[in-house]
Scaffold this active site. Structure first.
Site, short mmCIF file in Angstrom:
data_model
loop_
_atom_site.label_atom_id
_atom_site.label_comp_id
_atom_site.label_asym_id
_atom_site.label_seq_id
_atom_site.Cartn_x
_atom_site.Cartn_y
_atom_site.Cartn_z
N ASP A 129 0.84 -1.19 0.00
CA ASP A 129 0.00 0.00 0.00
C ASP A 129 0.88 1.25 0.00
OD1 ASP A 129 -2.45 -1.38 0.18
OD2 ASP A 129 -2.23 -1.58 2.35
N ASP A 131 1.07 4.29 2.22
CA ASP A 131 0.59 4.74 3.53
C ASP A 131 0.80 6.24 3.67
OD1 ASP A 131 -0.12 2.12 4.67
OD2 ASP A 131 2.03 1.73 4.55
#
Length: 208
Positions: A129, A131
């Site tokens: 991901d 972040d």
């Protein structure tokens, strides 16, 4: 950390951790502040070294703590603009656009993208991901930031947290889902995790 801080970390480390700690020290990479350990002695701070994933994808982390006097410098998380240079090609166009328009809500990043940008080591994988952190000063900034993240989450694997003026952090996806009156969300701070109502957190913005 200072030289004495690294020396103390090596003395307390397990033998299998020495090589990573020595590399971290040699490269002058920053340790990451983590939630305070229970029973931490006053005047100390809990730190961590997030290691690159192993070939099998296992993520390692070395837990450290240091005296306040051995913290050589402190800095905010890396800006998204600075971290974007480490992004893989599959994210580049969409991420460059997000960097371009995030002037209304400056974004910072942590996790795999930030560590890859800082160290040059391979932290990102096909399932990583992005972040992000954003720090709204008022309710209008909160709305702008959430709208920006929602729009770009359609084309980027965005994750991360809202950080309120009090230092309380809430996952922005959880915040968006907490639509009912009196809804509670999971809140993280430097020392603990707790539940708080959306209304109470919004009040901290109004008071800032």
């Amino acid at each position: 950390m200072t030289g004495s801080g690294w020396d103390a970390a090596l003395e307390r480390a397990l033998p299998g951790q020495h090589a990573a700690i020595l590399q971290w020290r040699r490269e002058d990479w920053p340790a990451v502040v983590r939630r305070a350990d229970p029973g931490l002695v006053p005047g100390q701070v809990s730190l961590g070294m997030p290691l690159p994933p192993s070939p099998a994808g296992v993520k390692g982390r070395i837990a450290l703590f240091a005296a306040d006097c051995d913290v050589a410098r402190r800095s905010l998380p890396l800006t998204l603009a600075d971290a974007a240079r480490a992004a893989p090609e599959r994210w580049r166009a969409a991420l460059d656009l997000l960097v371009l328009i995030q002037f209304s809500m400056p974004l910072r990043t942590y996790g795999s993208l930030a560590m890859q940008a800082i160290t040059g080591q391979p932290y990102l994988s096909a399932t990583s991901d992005i972040d992000l952190l954003f720090f709204p000063a008022n309710t209008q900034a909160l709305r702008i930031g959430l709208s920006l993240l929602e729009q770009h989450a359609a084309v980027l694997p965005l994750d991360g947290e809202i950080v309120f003026p009090s230092g309380d952090a809430v996952a922005w996806k959880e915040w968006i889902s907490a639509t009912s009156k009196g809804a509670r969300v999971l809140v993280k701070d430097a020392g603990a995790v707790r539940l708080a109502t959306v209304e109470n957190l919004l009040a901290t913005l109004e008071a800032a």
